[in-house]
Design a protein around this motif. Structure first.
Motif, PDB file in Angstrom:
ATOM      1  N   ARG A   1      -7.580  -6.228  -5.873  1.00 17.15           N
ATOM      2  CA  ARG A   1      -8.109  -5.669  -4.624  1.00 17.15           C
ATOM      3  C   ARG A   1      -9.270  -4.711  -4.911  1.00 17.15           C
ATOM      4  O   ARG A   1     -10.273  -4.718  -4.210  1.00 17.15           O
ATOM      5  CB  ARG A   1      -6.988  -4.942  -3.888  1.00 17.15           C
ATOM      6  CG  ARG A   1      -7.388  -4.248  -2.639  1.00 17.15           C
ATOM      7  CD  ARG A   1      -6.184  -3.531  -2.040  1.00 17.15           C
ATOM      8  NE  ARG A   1      -6.581  -2.641  -0.987  1.00 17.15           N
ATOM      9  CZ  ARG A   1      -5.832  -1.678  -0.495  1.00 17.15           C
ATOM     10  NH1 ARG A   1      -4.615  -1.497  -0.972  1.00 17.15           N
ATOM     11  NH2 ARG A   1      -6.258  -0.903   0.459  1.00 17.15           N
TER      12      ARG A   1
ATOM     13  N   PRO B   1       0.276  -5.241   8.169  1.00  9.68           N
ATOM     14  CA  PRO B   1       0.998  -5.163   6.893  1.00  9.68           C
ATOM     15  C   PRO B   1       0.290  -4.288   5.861  1.00  9.68           C
ATOM     16  O   PRO B   1       0.952  -3.650   5.035  1.00  9.68           O
ATOM     17  CB  PRO B   1       1.088  -6.615   6.415  1.00  9.68           C
ATOM     18  CG  PRO B   1       0.133  -7.385   7.237  1.00  9.68           C
ATOM     19  CD  PRO B   1      -0.104  -6.622   8.490  1.00  9.68           C
ATOM     20  N   LEU B   2      -1.046  -4.221   5.914  1.00  9.43           N
ATOM     21  CA  LEU B   2      -1.762  -3.374   4.964  1.00  9.43           C
ATOM     22  C   LEU B   2      -1.460  -1.899   5.198  1.00  9.43           C
ATOM     23  O   LEU B   2      -1.190  -1.142   4.260  1.00  9.43           O
ATOM     24  CB  LEU B   2      -3.267  -3.622   5.068  1.00  9.43           C
ATOM     25  CG  LEU B   2      -3.752  -5.008   4.663  1.00  9.43           C
ATOM     26  CD1 LEU B   2      -5.244  -5.142   4.911  1.00  9.43           C
ATOM     27  CD2 LEU B   2      -3.422  -5.293   3.221  1.00  9.43           C
TER      28      LEU B   2
ATOM     29  N   ARG C   1       1.185  10.629   5.994  1.00 10.50           N
ATOM     30  CA  ARG C   1       2.067   9.768   6.788  1.00 10.50           C
ATOM     31  C   ARG C   1       1.711   9.750   8.282  1.00 10.50           C
ATOM     32  O   ARG C   1       1.739   8.706   8.908  1.00 10.50           O
ATOM     33  CB  ARG C   1       3.519  10.218   6.634  1.00 10.50           C
ATOM     34  CG  ARG C   1       3.985  10.260   5.205  1.00 10.50           C
ATOM     35  CD  ARG C   1       4.634   8.961   4.813  1.00 10.50           C
ATOM     36  NE  ARG C   1       5.099   9.065   3.442  1.00 10.50           N
ATOM     37  CZ  ARG C   1       4.660   8.279   2.485  1.00 10.50           C
ATOM     38  NH1 ARG C   1       3.782   7.361   2.740  1.00 10.50           N
ATOM     39  NH2 ARG C   1       5.102   8.415   1.260  1.00 10.50           N
TER      40      ARG C   1
ATOM     41  N   ARG D   1      -4.171   2.599  -5.369  1.00  6.41           N
ATOM     42  CA  ARG D   1      -4.669   1.524  -4.511  1.00  6.41           C
ATOM     43  C   ARG D   1      -5.740   0.709  -5.216  1.00  6.41           C
ATOM     44  O   ARG D   1      -5.989  -0.431  -4.848  1.00  6.41           O
ATOM     45  CB  ARG D   1      -5.245   2.106  -3.210  1.00  6.41           C
ATOM     46  CG  ARG D   1      -4.227   2.919  -2.421  1.00  6.41           C
ATOM     47  CD  ARG D   1      -4.882   3.721  -1.332  1.00  6.41           C
ATOM     48  NE  ARG D   1      -5.763   4.731  -1.922  1.00  6.41           N
ATOM     49  CZ  ARG D   1      -6.466   5.597  -1.211  1.00  6.41           C
ATOM     50  NH1 ARG D   1      -6.415   5.582   0.096  1.00  6.41           N
ATOM     51  NH2 ARG D   1      -7.241   6.486  -1.812  1.00  6.41           N
TER      52      ARG D   1
ATOM     53  N   LEU E   1       1.143  -0.734   6.874  1.00  9.63           N
ATOM     54  CA  LEU E   1       2.577  -0.548   6.660  1.00  9.63           C
ATOM     55  C   LEU E   1       2.883  -0.364   5.175  1.00  9.63           C
ATOM     56  O   LEU E   1       3.698   0.492   4.803  1.00  9.63           O
ATOM     57  CB  LEU E   1       3.350  -1.741   7.220  1.00  9.63           C
ATOM     58  CG  LEU E   1       4.860  -1.629   7.237  1.00  9.63           C
ATOM     59  CD1 LEU E   1       5.305  -0.454   8.097  1.00  9.63           C
ATOM     60  CD2 LEU E   1       5.484  -2.914   7.754  1.00  9.63           C
ATOM     61  N   ARG E   2       2.218  -1.121   4.308  1.00 11.30           N
ATOM     62  CA  ARG E   2       2.414  -0.977   2.863  1.00 11.30           C
ATOM     63  C   ARG E   2       2.035   0.430   2.402  1.00 11.30           C
ATOM     64  O   ARG E   2       2.745   1.051   1.626  1.00 11.30           O
ATOM     65  CB  ARG E   2       1.590  -2.016   2.118  1.00 11.30           C
ATOM     66  CG  ARG E   2       1.764  -1.927   0.606  1.00 11.30           C
ATOM     67  CD  ARG E   2       0.926  -2.909  -0.118  1.00 11.30           C
ATOM     68  NE  ARG E   2      -0.473  -2.570   0.090  1.00 11.30           N
ATOM     69  CZ  ARG E   2      -1.488  -3.281  -0.364  1.00 11.30           C
ATOM     70  NH1 ARG E   2      -1.254  -4.387  -1.025  1.00 11.30           N
ATOM     71  NH2 ARG E   2      -2.717  -2.918  -0.153  1.00 11.30           N
ATOM     72  N   GLU E   3       0.911   0.949   2.907  1.00 10.43           N
ATOM     73  CA  GLU E   3       0.482   2.297   2.534  1.00 10.43           C
ATOM     74  C   GLU E   3       1.419   3.357   3.104  1.00 10.43           C
ATOM     75  O   GLU E   3       1.686   4.371   2.471  1.00 10.43           O
ATOM     76  CB  GLU E   3      -0.951   2.560   2.991  1.00 10.43           C
ATOM     77  CG  GLU E   3      -1.988   1.713   2.300  1.00 10.43           C
ATOM     78  CD  GLU E   3      -1.991   1.880   0.795  1.00 10.43           C
ATOM     79  OE1 GLU E   3      -1.865   3.033   0.315  1.00 10.43           O
ATOM     80  OE2 GLU E   3      -2.101   0.858   0.088  1.00 10.43           O
TER      81      GLU E   3
ATOM     82  N   LEU F   1       4.629   3.047   3.652  1.00  9.71           N
ATOM     83  CA  LEU F   1       5.914   3.018   2.947  1.00  9.71           C
ATOM     84  C   LEU F   1       5.795   3.341   1.458  1.00  9.71           C
ATOM     85  O   LEU F   1       6.801   3.380   0.755  1.00  9.71           O
ATOM     86  CB  LEU F   1       6.577   1.649   3.127  1.00  9.71           C
ATOM     87  CG  LEU F   1       6.931   1.275   4.568  1.00  9.71           C
ATOM     88  CD1 LEU F   1       7.490  -0.142   4.634  1.00  9.71           C
ATOM     89  CD2 LEU F   1       7.888   2.275   5.176  1.00  9.71           C
ATOM     90  N   ARG F   2       4.579   3.585   0.986  1.00  8.68           N
ATOM     91  CA  ARG F   2       4.360   3.905  -0.434  1.00  8.68           C
ATOM     92  C   ARG F   2       5.087   5.189  -0.793  1.00  8.68           C
ATOM     93  O   ARG F   2       5.022   6.182  -0.098  1.00  8.68           O
ATOM     94  CB  ARG F   2       2.870   4.066  -0.713  1.00  8.68           C
ATOM     95  CG  ARG F   2       2.552   4.403  -2.159  1.00  8.68           C
ATOM     96  CD  ARG F   2       1.071   4.707  -2.337  1.00  8.68           C
ATOM     97  NE  ARG F   2       0.222   3.592  -1.984  1.00  8.68           N
ATOM     98  CZ  ARG F   2      -0.111   2.600  -2.808  1.00  8.68           C
ATOM     99  NH1 ARG F   2       0.357   2.596  -4.042  1.00  8.68           N
ATOM    100  NH2 ARG F   2      -0.903   1.631  -2.408  1.00  8.68           N
ATOM    101  N   ARG F   3       5.790   5.181  -1.903  1.00  8.01           N
ATOM    102  CA  ARG F   3       6.489   6.365  -2.401  1.00  8.01           C
ATOM    103  C   ARG F   3       5.699   6.944  -3.564  1.00  8.01           C
ATOM    104  O   ARG F   3       5.064   6.220  -4.313  1.00  8.01           O
ATOM    105  CB  ARG F   3       7.907   6.022  -2.857  1.00  8.01           C
ATOM    106  CG  ARG F   3       8.778   5.541  -1.722  1.00  8.01           C
ATOM    107  CD  ARG F   3       9.121   6.700  -0.799  1.00  8.01           C
ATOM    108  NE  ARG F   3       9.815   6.233   0.375  1.00  8.01           N
ATOM    109  CZ  ARG F   3       9.406   6.455   1.622  1.00  8.01           C
ATOM    110  NH1 ARG F   3       8.309   7.116   1.849  1.00  8.01           N
ATOM    111  NH2 ARG F   3      10.102   6.026   2.632  1.00  8.01           N
TER     112      ARG F   3
ATOM    113  N   THR G   1      -7.286  -3.126 -10.036  1.00  9.92           N
ATOM    114  CA  THR G   1      -6.489  -4.166  -9.384  1.00  9.92           C
ATOM    115  C   THR G   1      -7.436  -5.255  -8.884  1.00  9.92           C
ATOM    116  O   THR G   1      -8.644  -5.057  -8.799  1.00  9.92           O
ATOM    117  CB  THR G   1      -5.701  -3.590  -8.194  1.00  9.92           C
ATOM    118  OG1 THR G   1      -6.630  -3.081  -7.239  1.00  9.92           O
ATOM    119  CG2 THR G   1      -4.737  -2.502  -8.635  1.00  9.92           C
TER     120      THR G   1
END
Length: 192
Positions: free
Chosen positions: A150, A84-85, A31, A108, A87-89, A91-93, A148
């Motif tokens: 990605r 945003p990329l 984090r 990922r 931020l997505r990582e 906020l990943r739980r 994925t």
């Protein structure tokens, strides 16, 4: 040019017991590093936006459509898309990477486990200070694995450095060494 060191069968780290049968080693996100990356991306995007807005009053940017303005606009797009990329990582739980006797699961890159029988080799690659693990998948199996969109797109880009599916150590607590250690612990348990 990336540095490579083969890690097809990494050794067990001293002082750490191998996981029991059926046990999974989960590696969470880092984090603090991701928060720093988010702040840096936001700061650079804001600086680029300020430079574009201040362009008409600045003598360095007096010519509309200049090459400097183009590069600043490219910086705004690049860093703006990074926000945003990251931020997505951030906020990943749950875990980012999991390693078990079943295989490897990087959330990922794939939607399910990549079994060990499908992985021909795991190589460590360093580009500058950034560490990666390169998964070489056995021929003919890559299309049948749960990558994925990605992950498939990234493997095309990684063709410049030898191909394969790459696990970035940046978003994982402990980096590539933690993933290699988990692989070594699981593989040592499978040999016993």
């Amino acid at each position: 040019m990336p540095n490579r060191s083969g890690h097809e069968s990494p050794s067990l780290m001293p002082g750490k017991a191998a996981p029991g049968p059926g046990e999974t080693i989960d590696l969470p996100a880092t984090r603090l590093r991701l928060a720093g990356l988010l702040l840096a991306s936001g700061g650079f995007a804001a600086a680029c936006a300020w430079m574009l807005l201040a362009a008409p009053s600045s003598p360095a940017y007096a010519v509309p459509g200049s090459l400097k303005q183009f590069f600043v606009a490219c910086g705004l797009v690049l860093f703006g898309l990074g926000i945003p990329l990251v931020l997505r990582e951030l906020l990943r739980r749950g875990p980012v990477v999991s390693v078990s006797a079943e295989g490897l699961f990087d959330r990922r890159l794939s939607t399910d486990w990549i079994p060990w029988h499908a992985i021909a080799a795991v190589d460590e690659v360093a580009i500058g200070r950034q560490g990666f693990l390169q998964l070489q998948v056995r021929p003919g199996l890559a299309d049948h694995l749960p990558w994925t969109r990605r992950g498939r797109w990234h493997t095309r880009l990684n063709g410049l450095y030898g191909g394969g599916y790459w696990i970035a150590g940046q978003g994982v607590r402990g980096g590539t060494s933690a993933v290699l250690d988990a692989i070594a612990r699981v593989r040592a348990n499978r040999v016993r």
